[in-house]
Design a protein around this motif. Structure first.
Motif, PDB file in Angstrom:
ATOM      1  N   ASN A 193       0.858  -1.187   0.000  1.00 59.64           N
ATOM      2  CA  ASN A 193       0.000   0.000   0.000  1.00 59.64           C
ATOM      3  C   ASN A 193       0.891   1.232   0.000  1.00 59.64           C
ATOM      4  O   ASN A 193       2.082   1.158   0.296  1.00 59.64           O
ATOM      5  N   ILE A 194       0.305   2.378  -0.332  1.00 60.53           N
ATOM      6  CA  ILE A 194       1.098   3.596  -0.473  1.00 60.53           C
ATOM      7  C   ILE A 194       0.506   4.736   0.351  1.00 60.53           C
ATOM      8  O   ILE A 194      -0.716   4.892   0.431  1.00 60.53           O
ATOM      9  N   VAL A 212      -0.897  13.128   6.249  1.00 64.92           N
ATOM     10  CA  VAL A 212      -0.632  11.858   5.578  1.00 64.92           C
ATOM     11  C   VAL A 212      -1.877  11.441   4.810  1.00 64.92           C
ATOM     12  O   VAL A 212      -2.987  11.441   5.354  1.00 64.92           O
ATOM     13  N   TYR A 213      -1.696  11.075   3.553  1.00 63.91           N
ATOM     14  CA  TYR A 213      -2.796  10.653   2.684  1.00 63.91           C
ATOM     15  C   TYR A 213      -2.550   9.226   2.217  1.00 63.91           C
ATOM     16  O   TYR A 213      -1.406   8.816   1.987  1.00 63.91           O
ATOM     17  N   SER A 268      -3.472  -0.995   7.807  1.00 62.49           N
ATOM     18  CA  SER A 268      -4.381  -0.805   8.936  1.00 62.49           C
ATOM     19  C   SER A 268      -3.622  -0.406  10.200  1.00 62.49           C
ATOM     20  O   SER A 268      -4.050   0.487  10.945  1.00 62.49           O
ATOM     21  N   LEU A 269      -2.501  -1.066  10.437  1.00 65.01           N
ATOM     22  CA  LEU A 269      -1.705  -0.755  11.632  1.00 65.01           C
ATOM     23  C   LEU A 269      -1.147   0.661  11.573  1.00 65.01           C
ATOM     24  O   LEU A 269      -1.153   1.386  12.573  1.00 65.01           O
ATOM     25  N   LEU A 270      -0.683   1.076  10.405  1.00 63.90           N
ATOM     26  CA  LEU A 270      -0.121   2.422  10.285  1.00 63.90           C
ATOM     27  C   LEU A 270      -1.194   3.484  10.456  1.00 63.90           C
ATOM     28  O   LEU A 270      -0.960   4.506  11.115  1.00 63.90           O
ATOM     29  N   LEU A 271      -2.375   3.262   9.903  1.00 58.86           N
ATOM     30  CA  LEU A 271      -3.465   4.222  10.086  1.00 58.86           C
ATOM     31  C   LEU A 271      -3.799   4.379  11.566  1.00 58.86           C
ATOM     32  O   LEU A 271      -3.975   5.504  12.061  1.00 58.86           O
ATOM     33  N   GLN A 272      -3.894   3.255  12.273  1.00 55.57           N
ATOM     34  CA  GLN A 272      -4.201   3.327  13.707  1.00 55.57           C
ATOM     35  C   GLN A 272      -3.086   4.037  14.467  1.00 55.57           C
ATOM     36  O   GLN A 272      -3.350   4.870  15.355  1.00 55.57           O
ATOM     37  N   ILE A 277      -1.434  12.485  14.358  1.00 54.21           N
ATOM     38  CA  ILE A 277      -0.926  12.955  13.070  1.00 54.21           C
ATOM     39  C   ILE A 277      -2.090  12.923  12.080  1.00 54.21           C
ATOM     40  O   ILE A 277      -2.719  11.878  11.897  1.00 54.21           O
ATOM     41  N   PRO A 278      -2.420  14.045  11.455  1.00 53.08           N
ATOM     42  CA  PRO A 278      -3.561  14.087  10.534  1.00 53.08           C
ATOM     43  C   PRO A 278      -3.394  13.077   9.395  1.00 53.08           C
ATOM     44  O   PRO A 278      -2.324  13.002   8.779  1.00 53.08           O
ATOM     45  N   VAL A 279      -4.433  12.298   9.153  1.00 51.16           N
ATOM     46  CA  VAL A 279      -4.382  11.291   8.093  1.00 51.16           C
ATOM     47  C   VAL A 279      -5.734  11.256   7.386  1.00 51.16           C
ATOM     48  O   VAL A 279      -6.788  11.360   8.021  1.00 51.16           O
ATOM     49  N   LYS A 280      -5.700  11.140   6.068  1.00 53.56           N
ATOM     50  CA  LYS A 280      -6.919  11.132   5.263  1.00 53.56           C
ATOM     51  C   LYS A 280      -6.881   9.977   4.272  1.00 53.56           C
ATOM     52  O   LYS A 280      -5.894   9.777   3.564  1.00 53.56           O
TER      53      LYS A 280
END
Length: 265
Positions: free
Chosen positions: A171-172, A180-181, A196-200, A207-210
């Motif tokens: 995944n990228i 982070v997008y 999934s682990l990185l998003l969590q 850290i803002p993530v979309k």
């Protein structure tokens, strides 16, 4: 007339097929699997990998992992090592006689990867009817293109709308202006365990993530690009389409993320 197989100068009836490892994975590509890493005695994200297998078995074969989990865990226990890093792949399939079977592949993990140079794949991905959780053993497009091209060591896929999807085995994620997008889970994007682990992890670190629709221009406008893979972890790319990328933010986060993964329940 019953089905039969000709092999090594013999015509074999169905009751003799069990000796040939014939299965629907070989015939039709129905070989759901998951890859995980053993690090110093700890299987990383194992429950997430089991969830993937459970969904995959239900989708392809109409059975539950619970019927086979004890056998899988027994195999993992027998293959367990207390130190070092190892790559594991758990693959299920169904024999031509209708029996569910699985095997576990294990090998020492040695990181031999050079700096990551990413390029756009010549393959344009179309729509698919496969669910995001499903991984099956067909990497032919990927391996053929790797043999044909020598200007990179990983490539990225887009669809016919030029939407960013994923890389060959990862995944990228993109970092731009402190946000982070990553592509939202549309068809053609694997719901990866490390994704999934990185998003969590990012959300717990505030850290803002979309998760959203992204284009190639978003990749080129980013300051850092990260690839996630259950065995290789998170890696920053060095170059894409002639542009060089930084590794400042991920260099600061990587040790904390490794601890997060090792302690994940």
């Amino acid at each position: 007339m019953k089905a039969c197989i000709y092999h090594q100068n013999q015509i074999c009836e169905p009751h003799l097929w069990s000796g040939f490892s014939l299965n629907r994975g070989l015939f039709f590509g129905e070989s759901p699997f998951t890859s995980l890493k053993l690090v110093d005695g700890s299987y990383q994200g194992v429950d997430l990998h089991f969830r993937r297998l459970d969904k995959s078995l239900e989708f392809l074969f109409g059975v539950n992992l619970s019927d086979y989990r004890e056998e899988v865990e027994e195999g993992l226990n027998k293959l367990h090592e207390n130190s070092g890093e190892y790559y594991f792949r758990i693959t299920f399939t169904k024999t031509l006689n209708g029996e569910i079977d699985f095997f576990i592949y294990k090998m020492p993990y040695v990181n031999q990867e050079d700096e990551l140079v990413l390029e756009k794949s010549n393959v344009i991905r179309g729509k698919t009817n496969l669910p995001n959780f499903l991984k099956v053993g067909n990497f032919l497009e990927y391996t053929l293109e790797l043999k044909e091209r020598t200007d990179f060591n990983e490539f990225v896929y887009y669809n016919f709308e030029n939407h960013l999807l994923e890389c060959g085995t990862s995944n990228i994620f993109l970092l731009k202006d402190g946000v982070v997008y990553t592509p939202a889970l549309i068809p053609g994007i694997l719901d990866g365990v490390t994704r999934s682990l990185l998003l969590q992890f990012l959300r717990e670190e505030n850290i803002p993530v979309k998760e959203t629709t992204l284009l190639e221009s978003d990749v080129l406008d980013s300051s850092e690009v990260w690839l996630t893979n259950s065995v290789k972890g998170v890696r920053s790319i060095k170059k894409y389409s002639g542009k060089e990328y930084l590794n400042e933010t991920w260099a600061k986060l990587q040790e904390k993320f490794k601890n997060f993964v090792s302690e994940y329940e």
